[in-house]
Design a protein around this motif. Structure first.
Motif, PDB file in Angstrom:
ATOM      1  N   ARG A   1      -1.351  18.248  -8.519  1.00 19.69           N
ATOM      2  CA  ARG A   1      -0.340  17.930  -7.443  1.00 19.69           C
ATOM      3  C   ARG A   1       0.851  18.976  -7.356  1.00 19.69           C
ATOM      4  O   ARG A   1       1.573  19.079  -8.289  1.00 19.69           O
TER       5      ARG A   1
ATOM      6  N   ARG B   1       1.963   7.423 -15.929  1.00 14.93           N
ATOM      7  CA  ARG B   1       1.170   7.150 -14.489  1.00 14.93           C
ATOM      8  C   ARG B   1       2.042   7.828 -13.553  1.00 14.93           C
ATOM      9  O   ARG B   1       3.113   7.430 -13.262  1.00 14.93           O
TER      10      ARG B   1
ATOM     11  N   ASN C   1       6.002   6.155  -6.793  1.00 18.53           N
ATOM     12  CA  ASN C   1       6.535   4.826  -5.909  1.00 18.53           C
ATOM     13  C   ASN C   1       7.880   4.493  -6.101  1.00 18.53           C
ATOM     14  O   ASN C   1       8.685   4.057  -5.281  1.00 18.53           O
TER      15      ASN C   1
ATOM     16  N   ASP D   1       1.413   8.004 -10.459  1.00 17.13           N
ATOM     17  CA  ASP D   1       1.403   7.398  -9.266  1.00 17.13           C
ATOM     18  C   ASP D   1       2.765   6.323  -9.238  1.00 17.13           C
ATOM     19  O   ASP D   1       3.387   6.020  -8.145  1.00 17.13           O
TER      20      ASP D   1
ATOM     21  N   ASN E   1       0.980  -1.286   0.090  1.00 11.58           N
ATOM     22  CA  ASN E   1      -0.052  -0.127   0.011  1.00 11.58           C
ATOM     23  C   ASN E   1       0.830   1.369  -0.029  1.00 11.58           C
ATOM     24  O   ASN E   1       1.523   1.727   1.084  1.00 11.58           O
TER      25      ASN E   1
ATOM     26  N   ALA F   1      -2.764   0.459  -7.075  1.00  8.84           N
ATOM     27  CA  ALA F   1      -2.683   1.745  -7.646  1.00  8.84           C
ATOM     28  C   ALA F   1      -3.312   3.034  -7.039  1.00  8.84           C
ATOM     29  O   ALA F   1      -4.349   2.766  -6.235  1.00  8.84           O
ATOM     30  N   ARG F   2      -3.087   3.981  -7.512  1.00  7.63           N
ATOM     31  CA  ARG F   2      -3.670   5.312  -6.714  1.00  7.63           C
ATOM     32  C   ARG F   2      -4.312   6.085  -8.058  1.00  7.63           C
ATOM     33  O   ARG F   2      -3.382   6.179  -9.097  1.00  7.63           O
ATOM     34  N   ASP F   3      -5.026   6.937  -7.937  1.00  4.31           N
ATOM     35  CA  ASP F   3      -5.472   7.798  -8.980  1.00  4.31           C
ATOM     36  C   ASP F   3      -4.827   9.173  -8.790  1.00  4.31           C
ATOM     37  O   ASP F   3      -5.641  10.168  -8.111  1.00  4.31           O
ATOM     38  N   LEU F   4      -3.715   9.370  -9.139  1.00  5.98           N
ATOM     39  CA  LEU F   4      -3.050  10.753  -9.054  1.00  5.98           C
ATOM     40  C   LEU F   4      -2.864  11.397 -10.339  1.00  5.98           C
ATOM     41  O   LEU F   4      -2.413  10.575 -11.331  1.00  5.98           O
TER      42      LEU F   4
ATOM     43  N   THR G   1       3.679  -1.331 -10.306  1.00  8.49           N
ATOM     44  CA  THR G   1       2.299  -0.861  -9.943  1.00  8.49           C
ATOM     45  C   THR G   1       1.251  -1.284 -10.473  1.00  8.49           C
ATOM     46  O   THR G   1       1.327  -1.630 -11.738  1.00  8.49           O
TER      47      THR G   1
ATOM     48  N   ALA H   1       0.359   4.219   0.178  1.00  8.08           N
ATOM     49  CA  ALA H   1      -0.073   5.342   0.872  1.00  8.08           C
ATOM     50  C   ALA H   1      -0.037   5.005   2.398  1.00  8.08           C
ATOM     51  O   ALA H   1      -0.140   6.001   3.277  1.00  8.08           O
TER      52      ALA H   1
END
Length: 321
Positions: A312, A86, A92, A88, A58, A304-307, A287, A60
């Motif tokens: 940002r 991507r 990572n 995210d 994870n 995965a993260r939606d970034l 990822t 996060a």
């Protein structure tokens, strides 16, 4: 718990932002942003053949990241795959680099995005003698890579701030173009000398995946398919050789190798080729993107993260010291 391995079984793999466009009658291949969905269908595969099962991480959860870094710091090559556009995925990668650096591991960062002839410019940038704008201009980023630099700016800024060496892994565009037109054996002697006398193209699941990519473009002459495979070989072999040579020349360094996931998860893409040059212990991280060929076995998979990079602040400009 997944462990870093010196050998890998059951070669399988993914494709991230690697796209090959075949123009009928020309056999020209171009790097692009398509076919990004050919990666990671399941974040934690459960094979029945006894192969290693990836551990889900994870990103996060700082405790999860810390545990991951504690494990992979035992490897000398930490390969962190990506889908190129991507954000995210790149965060990572930065988390791994930062975690290793903060533990006192002397790291270097190998980057698919830069081509070998431009290594001197990466050295200048890492040493703080040039700016990011100068690096991009001198390495011809907008012609040779083309992805939004903001996706990578966090990593580049962190590396420069901490004097972390950067390694240009990839083959020159001129070499790839020459292979796409006439094959490896048609290269001039200087370029041909960069590759082993015996050309070993992709095999097994990797070859099957490349064949599926080729088939997406409809019927093409067999000669086009052969050069398509040779171009992929050029990318994989060049990055493996560059990484291996760096590890041999810098035995005190751990190399964090950043490349498209498709170059990493198939064992006979980069990992096996690299072990032939330097048998350093490896770990493979990717990822989740939602699609993975059956049997794929990375060591670790980030959720995965939606970034979006547009939404940002650049993370490397925050409190990372």
């Amino acid at each position: 718990m997944a462990q870093a391995r010196t050998s890998r079984t059951g070669p399988v793999g993914t494709f991230s932002a690697l796209a090959v466009v075949l123009a009928a009658g020309t056999a020209m291949f171009a790097l692009g942003a398509g076919l990004m969905s050919l990666a990671l269908a399941h974040p934690h595969p459960t094979p029945t053949d006894g192969s290693v099962v990836a551990r889900l991480v994870n990103p996060a959860d700082q405790a999860d990241i810390d545990a991951l870094v504690d494990e992979v710091q035992q490897a000398r090559v930490v390969m962190v795959g990506e889908t190129h556009d991507r954000y995210d995925h790149h965060l990572n990668q930065l988390a791994v680099i930062r975690g290793l650096h903060e533990r006192g591991v002397p790291v270097a960062i190998g980057m698919e995005y830069f081509q070998r002839p431009f290594q001197a410019h990466l050295d200048e940038f890492s040493a703080g003698r040039t700016t990011l704008a100068q690096l991009l201009e001198r390495t011809e980023w907008s012609q040779r890579w083309r992805f939004d630099v903001r996706l990578y700016q966090d990593i580049l800024a962190y590396a420069q701030r901490h004097g972390i060496p950067l390694v240009a892994l990839n083959a020159a565009t001129e070499t790839v173009s020459a292979v796409s037109k006439g094959g490896i054996d048609a290269l001039d002697p200087d370029r041909r000398a960069d590759f082993p006398p015996r050309i070993e193209l992709a095999e097994g699941a990797y070859r099957a995946q490349l064949d599926r990519m080729f088939a997406l473009h409809g019927h093409m002459p067999e000669a086009h398919r052969e050069r398509f495979l040779q171009v992929q070989y050029v990318w994989d072999q060049t990055m493996a050789r560059t990484a291996g040579d760096y590890l041999t020349a810098n035995p005190d360094r751990t190399l964090v190798l950043l490349a498209g996931s498709g170059h990493l998860l198939h064992d006979n893409a980069i990992p096996e080729r690299l072990r032939r040059i330097n048998p350093a212990e490896q770990a493979v991280l990717v990822t989740d993107t939602g699609v993975m060929p059956a049997g794929a076995d990375p060591d670790y998979v980030f959720a995965a993260r939606d970034l979006s990079v547009e939404d940002r602040a650049q993370m490397a400009e925050l409190d990372l010291d």
